[in-house]
Design a protein around this motif. Structure first.
Motif, PDB file in Angstrom:
ATOM      1  N   TYR A  12       0.815  -1.216   0.000  1.00 20.33           N
ATOM      2  CA  TYR A  12       0.000   0.000   0.000  1.00 20.33           C
ATOM      3  C   TYR A  12       0.854   1.274   0.000  1.00 20.33           C
ATOM      4  CZ  TYR A  12      -3.726  -3.309   1.267  1.00 20.33           C
ATOM      5  OH  TYR A  12      -4.612  -4.362   1.292  1.00 20.33           O
ATOM      6  N   PRO A  13       1.747   1.479   0.989  1.00 24.47           N
ATOM      7  CA  PRO A  13       2.584   2.692   0.933  1.00 24.47           C
ATOM      8  C   PRO A  13       3.579   2.669  -0.221  1.00 24.47           C
ATOM      9  CG  PRO A  13       3.304   1.269   2.727  1.00 24.47           C
ATOM     10  CD  PRO A  13       2.027   0.685   2.204  1.00 24.47           C
ATOM     11  N   ALA A  14       4.013   1.464  -0.619  1.00 27.67           N
ATOM     12  CA  ALA A  14       4.967   1.378  -1.735  1.00 27.67           C
ATOM     13  C   ALA A  14       4.325   1.865  -3.030  1.00 27.67           C
ATOM     14  CB  ALA A  14       5.455  -0.059  -1.892  1.00 27.67           C
ATOM     15  N   MET A  15       3.048   1.531  -3.254  1.00 28.17           N
ATOM     16  CA  MET A  15       2.371   1.941  -4.476  1.00 28.17           C
ATOM     17  C   MET A  15       1.969   3.415  -4.441  1.00 28.17           C
ATOM     18  SD  MET A  15      -0.060  -1.433  -5.037  1.00 28.17           S
ATOM     19  CE  MET A  15      -0.788  -0.867  -6.588  1.00 28.17           C
ATOM     20  N   GLU A  16       1.544   3.895  -3.294  1.00 26.61           N
ATOM     21  CA  GLU A  16       1.050   5.273  -3.197  1.00 26.61           C
ATOM     22  C   GLU A  16       2.170   6.292  -2.980  1.00 26.61           C
ATOM     23  OE1 GLU A  16      -3.482   5.603  -1.752  1.00 26.61           O
ATOM     24  OE2 GLU A  16      -2.032   5.207  -0.171  1.00 26.61           O
ATOM     25  N   ASP A  17       3.065   6.003  -2.054  1.00 26.94           N
ATOM     26  CA  ASP A  17       4.074   6.987  -1.638  1.00 26.94           C
ATOM     27  C   ASP A  17       5.494   6.595  -2.017  1.00 26.94           C
ATOM     28  OD1 ASP A  17       1.944   8.319  -0.356  1.00 26.94           O
ATOM     29  OD2 ASP A  17       2.219   7.096   1.452  1.00 26.94           O
ATOM     30  N   PHE A  18       5.665   5.438  -2.667  1.00 26.91           N
ATOM     31  CA  PHE A  18       7.000   4.912  -2.988  1.00 26.91           C
ATOM     32  C   PHE A  18       7.875   4.886  -1.731  1.00 26.91           C
ATOM     33  CE2 PHE A  18       5.466   6.802  -6.979  1.00 26.91           C
ATOM     34  CZ  PHE A  18       5.440   5.669  -7.758  1.00 26.91           C
ATOM     35  N   ALA A  19       7.341   4.225  -0.712  1.00 29.64           N
ATOM     36  CA  ALA A  19       8.057   4.104   0.559  1.00 29.64           C
ATOM     37  C   ALA A  19       7.588   2.832   1.257  1.00 29.64           C
ATOM     38  CB  ALA A  19       7.801   5.318   1.452  1.00 29.64           C
ATOM     39  N   VAL A  20       8.444   2.298   2.115  1.00 27.60           N
ATOM     40  CA  VAL A  20       8.064   1.181   2.975  1.00 27.60           C
ATOM     41  C   VAL A  20       8.424   1.539   4.405  1.00 27.60           C
ATOM     42  CG1 VAL A  20       8.205  -0.691   1.285  1.00 27.60           C
ATOM     43  CG2 VAL A  20      10.277   0.048   2.447  1.00 27.60           C
ATOM     44  N   ASP A  21       7.601   1.077   5.345  1.00 21.96           N
ATOM     45  CA  ASP A  21       7.790   1.400   6.757  1.00 21.96           C
ATOM     46  C   ASP A  21       8.328   0.186   7.492  1.00 21.96           C
ATOM     47  OD1 ASP A  21       6.735   4.026   6.511  1.00 21.96           O
ATOM     48  OD2 ASP A  21       4.716   3.170   6.431  1.00 21.96           O
ATOM     49  N   PHE A  22       9.424   0.401   8.214  1.00 22.77           N
ATOM     50  CA  PHE A  22      10.022  -0.644   9.043  1.00 22.77           C
ATOM     51  C   PHE A  22       9.706  -0.350  10.504  1.00 22.77           C
ATOM     52  CE2 PHE A  22      12.704  -0.328   5.298  1.00 22.77           C
ATOM     53  CZ  PHE A  22      12.884  -1.639   4.931  1.00 22.77           C
ATOM     54  N   VAL A  23       9.441  -1.385  11.266  1.00 27.51           N
ATOM     55  CA  VAL A  23       9.241  -1.240  12.700  1.00 27.51           C
ATOM     56  C   VAL A  23      10.368  -1.981  13.406  1.00 27.51           C
ATOM     57  CG1 VAL A  23       7.728  -1.681  14.668  1.00 27.51           C
ATOM     58  CG2 VAL A  23       6.752  -1.031  12.459  1.00 27.51           C
ATOM     59  N   PHE A  24      11.104  -1.253  14.273  1.00 24.03           N
ATOM     60  CA  PHE A  24      12.219  -1.841  15.026  1.00 24.03           C
ATOM     61  C   PHE A  24      11.782  -2.073  16.474  1.00 24.03           C
ATOM     62  CE2 PHE A  24      14.097   0.692  11.642  1.00 24.03           C
ATOM     63  CZ  PHE A  24      14.986  -0.197  11.080  1.00 24.03           C
ATOM     64  N   ASP A  25      12.329  -3.138  17.056  1.00 24.56           N
ATOM     65  CA  ASP A  25      12.046  -3.487  18.446  1.00 24.56           C
ATOM     66  C   ASP A  25      10.559  -3.761  18.652  1.00 24.56           C
ATOM     67  OD1 ASP A  25      14.725  -3.300  19.115  1.00 24.56           O
ATOM     68  OD2 ASP A  25      14.580  -1.164  19.593  1.00 24.56           O
ATOM     69  N   LYS A  26      10.174  -3.955  19.897  1.00 24.63           N
ATOM     70  CA  LYS A  26       8.792  -4.280  20.228  1.00 24.63           C
ATOM     71  C   LYS A  26       8.374  -3.527  21.484  1.00 24.63           C
ATOM     72  CE  LYS A  26       8.878  -8.947  18.237  1.00 24.63           C
ATOM     73  NZ  LYS A  26       8.706 -10.399  18.514  1.00 24.63           N
ATOM     74  N   GLY A  27       7.068  -3.504  21.706  1.00 29.84           N
ATOM     75  CA  GLY A  27       6.532  -2.898  22.915  1.00 29.84           C
ATOM     76  C   GLY A  27       6.827  -1.419  23.015  1.00 29.84           C
ATOM     77  N   VAL A  28       7.215  -0.980  24.224  1.00 32.70           N
ATOM     78  CA  VAL A  28       7.445   0.453  24.470  1.00 32.70           C
ATOM     79  C   VAL A  28       8.675   0.966  23.734  1.00 32.70           C
ATOM     80  CG1 VAL A  28       6.284   0.402  26.708  1.00 32.70           C
ATOM     81  CG2 VAL A  28       8.746  -0.089  26.574  1.00 32.70           C
ATOM     82  N   HIS A  29       9.546   0.054  23.289  1.00 33.30           N
ATOM     83  CA  HIS A  29      10.764   0.471  22.583  1.00 33.30           C
ATOM     84  C   HIS A  29      10.575   0.483  21.068  1.00 33.30           C
ATOM     85  CE1 HIS A  29      12.952   0.228  26.346  1.00 33.30           C
ATOM     86  NE2 HIS A  29      12.497  -1.018  26.517  1.00 33.30           N
ATOM     87  N   ALA A  30       9.397   0.158  20.594  1.00 29.28           N
ATOM     88  CA  ALA A  30       9.164   0.094  19.146  1.00 29.28           C
ATOM     89  C   ALA A  30       9.282   1.473  18.518  1.00 29.28           C
ATOM     90  CB  ALA A  30       7.774  -0.485  18.879  1.00 29.28           C
ATOM     91  N   ARG A  31       9.888   1.522  17.350  1.00 29.62           N
ATOM     92  CA  ARG A  31       9.996   2.772  16.603  1.00 29.62           C
ATOM     93  C   ARG A  31       9.915   2.447  15.113  1.00 29.62           C
ATOM     94  NH1 ARG A  31      14.972   1.156  18.252  1.00 29.62           N
ATOM     95  NH2 ARG A  31      16.720   1.355  16.786  1.00 29.62           N
ATOM     96  N   SER A  32       9.427   3.403  14.379  1.00 29.82           N
ATOM     97  CA  SER A  32       9.187   3.195  12.954  1.00 29.82           C
ATOM     98  C   SER A  32      10.164   4.015  12.124  1.00 29.82           C
ATOM     99  CB  SER A  32       7.748   3.590  12.608  1.00 29.82           C
ATOM    100  OG  SER A  32       7.522   3.482  11.221  1.00 29.82           O
ATOM    101  N   HIS A  33      10.545   3.439  10.984  1.00 28.14           N
ATOM    102  CA  HIS A  33      11.428   4.163  10.051  1.00 28.14           C
ATOM    103  C   HIS A  33      10.867   3.999   8.645  1.00 28.14           C
ATOM    104  CE1 HIS A  33      14.957   5.700   8.003  1.00 28.14           C
ATOM    105  NE2 HIS A  33      15.000   4.590   7.275  1.00 28.14           N
ATOM    106  N   ARG A  34      10.775   5.094   7.926  1.00 29.15           N
ATOM    107  CA  ARG A  34      10.270   5.068   6.546  1.00 29.15           C
ATOM    108  C   ARG A  34      11.444   5.100   5.582  1.00 29.15           C
ATOM    109  NH1 ARG A  34       5.040   7.589   3.705  1.00 29.15           N
ATOM    110  NH2 ARG A  34       4.273   5.766   4.803  1.00 29.15           N
TER     111      ARG A  34
END
Length: 352
Positions: free
Chosen positions: A136-158
């Motif tokens: 979905y984001p790859a087709m619309e925005d030419f980007a993919v979202d990565f999620v690192f770690d889990k729980g309260v330490h989770a963070r996203s990178h585009r």
């Protein structure tokens, strides 16, 4: 360098050299696929749509809108994906929905695409839901979202992708999810080919294969190919083999009929499975209506095989009727199989 080494180098110069020889450039397998839209036969509306869209995209110097083709197998969906990549000057990457088992599989492919490349996903309706969401984001925005770690330490990178074109192909368009379907800019249906277009394809393929064929032979092949280019090319290869061994090397109407009789393909292009399917409805279920699961159980075939491979052509040529209560054999099926309906007399099969 010793004399022996010099002698060996001289003797092998014709085999190993720094110069590209003609044999290095020969394809391992001769492809019958057209490479440009100008060479493509049939599907006039779809081709015209692509011609306009490709010309406009090249003028704007941007990638083509995402494209999806749907229709029965063998009608040219993969070929059109190759043509789009050639016309746009990009590299084609080919995969399929079932092959994308994890999100990482898709992300690995997407991050390696260069500007203007084409990603072709065959049987896209079979892409797992978790993988589809990365599209979905790859087709619309030419980007993919990565999620690192889990729980309260989770963070996203585009991660930004290069602009690319996704070409999808499906034989079951109804199984596409609405969010994915709506993200395609060009949506084209491919239908069965008419006999005139199949004759053109047969003559072109015969020329590429360096096989001599007359007009009557091409017409007979086209008539028996179920309206499908992939099938006409497959049958052409089988008839070529038969002609080279049992005839004088020229494909005629008679050699086509003789060769395809060995393959179990009749004058309407029906295979043994097609005829068994119709005979099952007629003989076991009195002509129908009958459910597809019952037919599959009787034939010991997969339901998907019957729905995707057998039924589309039988419906197209009017030998099968699909109703809300099940499948029925049409009157034309009785005539083609030389079976007298039960209410009019004794049934008689032509045997096989």
């Amino acid at each position: 360098m010793t004399n022996d080494v010099l002698k060996y180098s001289s003797e092998t110069q014709g085999i190993v050299s720094r110069v590209s020889l003609p044999a290095d450039e020969e394809p391992e397998i001769l492809s019958l696929r057209p490479e440009r839209l100008s060479e493509y036969v049939g599907q006039a509306e779809a081709v015209e749509t692509l011609e306009i869209a490709i010309a406009a995209a090249r003028k704007r110097n941007e990638p083509l809108d995402h494209v999806i083709f749907h229709g029965p197998p063998g009608l040219g969906k993969t070929t059109l994906a190759h043509i789009i990549a050639n016309e746009m000057g990009g590299t084609l990457t080919v995969t399929s929905g079932p092959a994308l088992e994890k999100g990482g599989d898709l992300i690995g492919i997407l991050t390696h695409l260069a500007e203007g490349d084409v990603l072709f996903v065959d049987e896209i309706h079979r892409t797992p839901k978790t993988v589809e969401e990365f599209l979905y984001p790859a087709m619309e925005d030419f980007a993919v979202d990565f999620v690192f770690d889990k729980g309260v330490h989770a963070r996203s990178h585009r991660f930004r992708l290069k602009r690319f074109t996704l070409v999808g192909a499906t034989t079951r368009v109804g199984l596409l999810s609405a969010p994915l379907r709506d993200r395609f800019g060009i949506f084209r249906s491919l239908d069965f080919y008419n006999e005139a277009d199949l004759i053109k394809i047969t003559l072109r393929s015969a020329a590429l294969l360096e096989v001599e064929i007359d007009q009557a032979g091409a017409a007979e092949l086209a008539k028996r190919s179920r309206g499908t280019p992939r099938i006409v090319n497959r049958l052409l290869r089988r008839v070529r083999d038969y002609t080279q061994v049992r005839a004088d090397g020229v494909i005629t109407r008679d050699t086509v009929a003789a060769a395809l009789a060995l393959e179990g393909i009749d004058e309407k292009g029906l295979t043994r499975l097609d005829r068994s399917y119709l005979k099952t409805i007629i003989n076991f279920y009195n002509g129908g209506p009958v459910g597809i699961e019952a037919i599959a159980a009787t034939l010991q075939e997969e339901t998907d095989t019957l729905v995707d491979v057998v039924e589309p052509y039988l419906l197209k040529i009017g030998l099968l009727i699909r109703t809300s209560s099940g499948r029925k054999a049409a009157e034309a099926a009785f005539r083609h199989l030389a079976i007298v309906p039960a209410e009019k007399g004794q049934k008689s099969l032509f045997g096989e």
